[in-house]
Design a protein around this motif. Structure first.
Motif, PDB file in Angstrom:
ATOM      1  N   LEU A   1     -20.098  -9.381  -0.802  1.00 48.25           N
ATOM      2  CA  LEU A   1     -20.803 -10.608  -0.439  1.00 48.25           C
ATOM      3  C   LEU A   1     -22.042 -10.854  -1.295  1.00 48.25           C
ATOM      4  CD1 LEU A   1     -20.624 -10.273   3.449  1.00 48.25           C
ATOM      5  CD2 LEU A   1     -19.276 -11.813   2.002  1.00 48.25           C
ATOM      6  N   LEU A   2     -22.549  -9.795  -1.904  1.00 46.26           N
ATOM      7  CA  LEU A   2     -23.748  -9.936  -2.728  1.00 46.26           C
ATOM      8  C   LEU A   2     -23.443 -10.724  -3.989  1.00 46.26           C
ATOM      9  CD1 LEU A   2     -25.180  -6.335  -2.438  1.00 46.26           C
ATOM     10  CD2 LEU A   2     -26.169  -8.421  -1.474  1.00 46.26           C
TER      11      LEU A   2
ATOM     12  N   VAL B   1     -25.721 -15.522   2.542  1.00 49.90           N
ATOM     13  CA  VAL B   1     -25.273 -14.156   2.241  1.00 49.90           C
ATOM     14  C   VAL B   1     -25.667 -13.233   3.388  1.00 49.90           C
ATOM     15  CG1 VAL B   1     -25.559 -12.175   0.684  1.00 49.90           C
ATOM     16  CG2 VAL B   1     -25.334 -14.481  -0.257  1.00 49.90           C
TER      17      VAL B   1
ATOM     18  N   TYR C   1     -31.928 -10.843   2.097  1.00 52.66           N
ATOM     19  CA  TYR C   1     -30.835 -11.651   2.654  1.00 52.66           C
ATOM     20  C   TYR C   1     -30.919 -11.698   4.175  1.00 52.66           C
ATOM     21  CZ  TYR C   1     -29.187 -10.923  -2.075  1.00 52.66           C
ATOM     22  OH  TYR C   1     -29.104 -10.879  -3.440  1.00 52.66           O
TER      23      TYR C   1
END
Length: 138
Positions: free
Chosen positions: A101-102, A40, A13
């Protein structure tokens, strides 16, 4: 103690966000929203930056600049991850914010159908079906 696996798992990310946005990855305005890993990573870096103290924010911005300047330099990316680890150790709530957020992984469903079929949810090594096979020798 910070889970190094968590921070190491952020690498794709981070790499995607640095490639897509460059040094502007930490900017709050004027950065186009992109989908996927780059977005992300951008959100993760911005959250880490926002929650840090002045010294931590400066160090993170410098590490981002170094990683952008040398995209293939794993040491530069490692230094960025190290700063994130340090930020996580100072702010225990940051890890849950970053984890949220993942993308959520969905469970895999593996189905075997038919005579002598095999179903495996991961790497099981050698699997042979049928008649007349002896032991597999390495």
């Amino acid at each position: 103690m910070v889970d190094t696996g968590f921070v190491d798992g952020m690498t794709p990310y981070l790499r995607a966000s640095l490639g897509a946005h460059g040094e502007r990855v930490l900017d709050s305005e004027g950065v186009p929203v992109v989908s996927g890993p780059a977005e992300v990573g951008r959100r993760m870096l911005r959250a880490t930056h926002r929650r840090g103290d002045e010294r931590g924010r400066e160090a993170l911005a410098e590490a981002v600049a170094d990683a952008v300047a040398e995209p293939g330099n794993e040491d530069a990316l490692g230094a960025l991850r190290q700063l994130i680890r340090r930020a996580l150790s100072k702010d225990p709530g940051l890890e849950s914010e970053l984890a949220a957020l993942l993308p959520h992984r969905t469970a895999s469903v593996v189905v075997a159908s038919g005579e002598r079929s095999i179903a495996a949810g991961g790497n099981i090594g050698v699997a042979i079906t049928g008649d007349g096979h002896g032991p597999v020798r390495p």
